[in-house]
Design an enzyme around this catalytic site. Sequence first.
Site, PDB file in Angstrom:
ATOM      1  N   SER A 136       0.875  -1.165   0.000  1.00 61.57           N
ATOM      2  CA  SER A 136       0.000   0.000   0.000  1.00 61.57           C
ATOM      3  C   SER A 136       0.916   1.219   0.000  1.00 61.57           C
ATOM      4  O   SER A 136       1.831   1.309  -0.818  1.00 61.57           O
ATOM      5  CB  SER A 136      -0.920  -0.041   1.232  1.00 61.57           C
ATOM      6  OG  SER A 136      -1.746   1.095   1.293  1.00 61.57           O
ATOM      7  N   TYR A 150      -6.361   7.794  -5.966  1.00 66.57           N
ATOM      8  CA  TYR A 150      -5.312   6.883  -5.493  1.00 66.57           C
ATOM      9  C   TYR A 150      -5.610   6.459  -4.057  1.00 66.57           C
ATOM     10  O   TYR A 150      -5.530   5.275  -3.711  1.00 66.57           O
ATOM     11  CB  TYR A 150      -3.959   7.585  -5.584  1.00 66.57           C
ATOM     12  CG  TYR A 150      -2.795   6.796  -5.025  1.00 66.57           C
ATOM     13  CD1 TYR A 150      -2.245   5.732  -5.724  1.00 66.57           C
ATOM     14  CD2 TYR A 150      -2.216   7.146  -3.801  1.00 66.57           C
ATOM     15  CE1 TYR A 150      -1.166   5.021  -5.222  1.00 66.57           C
ATOM     16  CE2 TYR A 150      -1.143   6.448  -3.299  1.00 66.57           C
ATOM     17  CZ  TYR A 150      -0.620   5.388  -4.011  1.00 66.57           C
ATOM     18  OH  TYR A 150       0.450   4.690  -3.497  1.00 66.57           O
ATOM     19  N   LYS A 154      -6.173   2.771  -2.327  1.00 62.88           N
ATOM     20  CA  LYS A 154      -5.279   2.291  -1.268  1.00 62.88           C
ATOM     21  C   LYS A 154      -6.008   2.113   0.063  1.00 62.88           C
ATOM     22  O   LYS A 154      -5.765   1.129   0.771  1.00 62.88           O
ATOM     23  CB  LYS A 154      -4.085   3.247  -1.107  1.00 62.88           C
ATOM     24  CG  LYS A 154      -3.092   3.183  -2.262  1.00 62.88           C
ATOM     25  CD  LYS A 154      -2.516   1.789  -2.440  1.00 62.88           C
ATOM     26  CE  LYS A 154      -1.394   1.770  -3.476  1.00 62.88           C
ATOM     27  NZ  LYS A 154      -0.873   0.391  -3.688  1.00 62.88           N
ATOM     28  N   THR A 185      11.618   6.410  -6.332  1.00 65.99           N
ATOM     29  CA  THR A 185      11.347   5.413  -7.360  1.00 65.99           C
ATOM     30  C   THR A 185      10.786   6.162  -8.564  1.00 65.99           C
ATOM     31  O   THR A 185      10.841   7.388  -8.624  1.00 65.99           O
ATOM     32  CB  THR A 185      10.337   4.375  -6.848  1.00 65.99           C
ATOM     33  OG1 THR A 185       9.091   5.049  -6.588  1.00 65.99           O
ATOM     34  CG2 THR A 185      10.825   3.719  -5.564  1.00 65.99           C
TER      35      THR A 185
END
Length: 278
Positions: A136, A150, A154, A185
């Site tokens: 998550s 989003y 989640k 990332t």
Amino acid sequence: MSTTKTWFITGTSSGFGRQLTERLLKRGDRVAATVRRRAAVEDLIAAYGDQLRVAELDVTDGAAVRNVVDGAFAALGTIDVIVNNAGYGLFAAVEEASAAQIRHVVDTNLHGSIAVIRAALPHLRAQGHGRILQVSSAGGQIAIPNYSYYHAAKWGIEGFCEAVAPEIAPFGIGLTIVEPGAAPTRFLDALATAPVMAEYDATPAGDVRRAITSGAISSDNDPGLVAEAMIASADGPDAPLRLPLGPDCYHHVRASLTARLDAHDAHREVALSVARAA
């Protein structure tokens, strides 16, 4: 007795999925990895051969999810750990996102994760053990303007997992919700966006947009250390329901929970007042 494990990991082309896969292969584990495009892991295929099984998969395709999961168990026998990692973000104020964008982010982050878990459970029950790591984010416990869809996915998968964990525990299957904070990332690079509406520029949605554009929101967590913490958790004897990772996650989630509890307690009298008289 060998401690080598076999893992099934979705979304391994980059980010935490890639970090996990690299570390696990290096230590000698077997990995069944899914990617959207096989070319993203050709270097790992060349380096590790049969130690790595790769399948192309879009987790929004429920039939494909079951086929890939069934195929991985058939080819590898026991799979010890399922890592539900595939996902992406949608960055838009509530009116800016299109219906197609909303469906896709929910289909990927919520329905796709559910599909993987449902496909894996018959196999995990049959073998009598296993661990599920559901990735998550801090965004499964807190909410920030522009990320509403989003968060919907989640928060949804966290509620699903919290209900499922006790259902599957009697079968020897542990489930942990992993909540990483911000990390460098490709998450931000891969964010889906929508045309900006001027009406939202002077709202908190606009403030968040400007903070991200200016670089005021940092990503200080180390993706490699996040992956190592996930591996350590799966290697351990216990399966915590939630695994917060990163100082930002820890502090922001704690502040959010504390504020929610304070707000909850503020309504104690009215909450108790609607009980039927004895």
